[in-house]
Write a protein that holds these residues in place. Structure first.
Motif, PDB file in Angstrom:
ATOM      1  N   TYR A   1      -5.184  -9.866   3.051  1.00  0.00           N
ATOM      2  CA  TYR A   1      -4.354  -9.501   4.199  1.00  0.00           C
ATOM      3  C   TYR A   1      -4.687  -8.133   4.786  1.00  0.00           C
ATOM      4  O   TYR A   1      -4.499  -7.910   5.983  1.00  0.00           O
ATOM      5  N   VAL A   2      -5.166  -7.209   3.958  1.00  0.00           N
ATOM      6  CA  VAL A   2      -5.517  -5.884   4.464  1.00  0.00           C
ATOM      7  C   VAL A   2      -6.991  -5.812   4.863  1.00  0.00           C
ATOM      8  O   VAL A   2      -7.323  -5.352   5.959  1.00  0.00           O
TER       9      VAL A   2
ATOM     10  N   ASN B   1       3.149  -2.885  -6.006  1.00  0.00           N
ATOM     11  CA  ASN B   1       4.039  -3.972  -5.594  1.00  0.00           C
ATOM     12  C   ASN B   1       5.495  -3.537  -5.703  1.00  0.00           C
ATOM     13  O   ASN B   1       5.825  -2.540  -6.362  1.00  0.00           O
ATOM     14  N   SER B   2       6.375  -4.282  -5.055  1.00  0.00           N
ATOM     15  CA  SER B   2       7.784  -3.899  -4.965  1.00  0.00           C
ATOM     16  C   SER B   2       8.462  -3.894  -6.331  1.00  0.00           C
ATOM     17  O   SER B   2       9.353  -3.072  -6.582  1.00  0.00           O
TER      18      SER B   2
ATOM     19  N   LEU C   1       0.861  -1.165   0.000  1.00  0.00           N
ATOM     20  CA  LEU C   1       0.000   0.000   0.000  1.00  0.00           C
ATOM     21  C   LEU C   1       0.904   1.222   0.000  1.00  0.00           C
ATOM     22  O   LEU C   1       1.888   1.276   0.755  1.00  0.00           O
ATOM     23  N   ILE C   2       0.569   2.204  -0.841  1.00  0.00           N
ATOM     24  CA  ILE C   2       1.401   3.390  -0.971  1.00  0.00           C
ATOM     25  C   ILE C   2       0.580   4.654  -0.747  1.00  0.00           C
ATOM     26  O   ILE C   2      -0.625   4.680  -1.008  1.00  0.00           O
ATOM     27  N   VAL C   3       1.269   5.697  -0.277  1.00  0.00           N
ATOM     28  CA  VAL C   3       0.656   7.014  -0.088  1.00  0.00           C
ATOM     29  C   VAL C   3       1.672   8.063  -0.541  1.00  0.00           C
ATOM     30  O   VAL C   3       2.845   7.749  -0.794  1.00  0.00           O
ATOM     31  N   HIS C   4       1.239   9.313  -0.640  1.00  0.00           N
ATOM     32  CA  HIS C   4       2.167  10.399  -0.947  1.00  0.00           C
ATOM     33  C   HIS C   4       3.089  10.606   0.252  1.00  0.00           C
ATOM     34  O   HIS C   4       2.693  10.401   1.407  1.00  0.00           O
TER      35      HIS C   4
ATOM     36  N   ILE D   1       3.509   2.132   3.044  1.00  0.00           N
ATOM     37  CA  ILE D   1       3.048   2.018   4.438  1.00  0.00           C
ATOM     38  C   ILE D   1       2.724   0.581   4.844  1.00  0.00           C
ATOM     39  O   ILE D   1       2.463   0.310   6.024  1.00  0.00           O
ATOM     40  N   TRP D   2       2.710  -0.333   3.856  1.00  0.00           N
ATOM     41  CA  TRP D   2       2.421  -1.744   4.190  1.00  0.00           C
ATOM     42  C   TRP D   2       3.035  -2.665   3.161  1.00  0.00           C
ATOM     43  O   TRP D   2       2.997  -2.395   1.960  1.00  0.00           O
ATOM     44  N   ASN D   3       3.670  -3.755   3.639  1.00  0.00           N
ATOM     45  CA  ASN D   3       4.206  -4.816   2.792  1.00  0.00           C
ATOM     46  C   ASN D   3       3.534  -6.135   3.150  1.00  0.00           C
ATOM     47  O   ASN D   3       3.346  -6.453   4.330  1.00  0.00           O
TER      48      ASN D   3
END
Length: 324
Positions: free
Chosen positions: A158-159, A197-198, A118-121, A218-220
């Motif tokens: 998972y989230v 994703n990575s 999960l990504i954010v600014h 913020i989450w892996n």
């Protein structure tokens, strides 16, 4: 009934004709899932597909669709003969489109997995997954393609599923897009939270370094098996062997190594089978079980019946996993 039979006969005749033409004309169609812009994907895959053509004597045509389902349907109707999939879309192709997994990507560092994120600014007040779960109505969210493993399936379980949250109603606004679009939307502050994703973020770093600097993870997730390659089961055995020989040995010289690094920082491809998909099948069933348990529209009896069916399938998968 007659119309259905004629339609089925027509599809069967089309498939047989397409296979025969492919074998006669030495032509094959390679499907590429839409993780980012078609232009970028064309550039990344061109050296590999040119090498496949040269090594096998087959004319290799790339096929792009606006979503994962388009590649799956193309394979189902024998318009696509082999493809790069994510694990979830590969399950759909195996179950519905006569596909079989034959190879798996291997990272440059030898790893056979990657992470959903999960990504954010970078300036976002959102610091942790807990912030997402507690304050959804304050934020907009962009999910991944419904057939994406890392963009949709893994975060769905998972989230959201384990926290008994429906992302469609949890956020102020919910939409969906491919990985690249999600990353750029976050960087441009067009959406507050997105899946990614990575692997894709490494590409974003290469292609859009300024945008990458505006993104924060913020989450892996737990490790996800790297993407598979799959082909139709009814391809001629001689064609299958040529394709496998090419991919299993690709990445030996400097030119091929450079192409793999550009493609997704890979070192090559290793042999694989449909067994690669078993953990993802388990993940889907766990998610279905969680949804069933929290479904207020079902009676207790209906829930028990559905959960018993899911538990039976999970037990069967567990046996297959242990037998690997």
């Amino acid at each position: 009934m007659i119309k259905k039979l004629l339609a089925a006969f027509g599809i069967a005749m089309f498939s047989a004709t397409a296979s025969a033409q492919m074998d006669t004309n030495k032509e094959i169609v390679f499907g590429i899932i839409s993780t980012e812009s078609t232009q970028n994907l064309k550039e990344d895959w061109k050296p590999v597909l040119d090498g496949l053509s040269l090594a096998t004597g087959l004319k290799v045509n790339a096929f792009f669709a606006p979503d994962y389902a388009g590649i799956i349907e193309g394979m189902r109707f024998n318009k696509v003969h082999m493809a790069w999939f994510g694990n979830k879309s590969a399950i759909e192709a195996v179950d519905r489109a006569s596909a079989e997994v034959f190879a798996q990507m291997v990272n440059a560092d030898g790893q056979q997995g990657y992470y959903s994120q999960l990504i954010v600014h970078r300036d976002s007040p959102i610091k942790t997954l807990d912030d997402v779960l507690k304050n959804g109505k304050s934020y907009s969210f962009s999910n991944g393609d419904p057939n994406s493993t890392s963009g949709f399936l893994v975060p769905s379980y998972y989230v959201f599923a384990v926290n008994k949250i429906d992302p469609r109603t949890h956020f102020k606004v919910t939409r969906s897009a491919n990985h690249e679009t999600n990353a750029l939307a976050v960087a441009n502050k067009q959406v507050d939270i997105a899946t990614n994703n990575s692997e894709n973020l490494e590409k974003i770093q290469q292609r859009f370094p300024d945008k990458f600097n505006d993104i924060r993870v913020i989450w892996n997730s737990p490790l996800i098996p790297l993407d598979p390659l799959a082909m139709r089961k009814d391809l001629p055995e001689s064609t299958k062997k040529k394709i496998k020989d090419f991919f299993y040995t690709y990445g030996k010289n400097e030119q091929e190594k450079a192409a793999l690094m550009k493609l997704s920082k890979l070192s090559g491809f290793r042999p694989s089978t449909n067994a690669q998909l078993l953990p993802i099948r388990q993940l889907e069933l766990f998610r279905d079980k969680t949804r069933t348990e929290s479904d207020t529209k079902l009676s207790d009896a209906e829930k028990q019946t559905k959960i018993a069916e899911i538990d039976k399938k999970l037990a069967e998968l567990a046996k297959q996993v242990s037998a690997k």
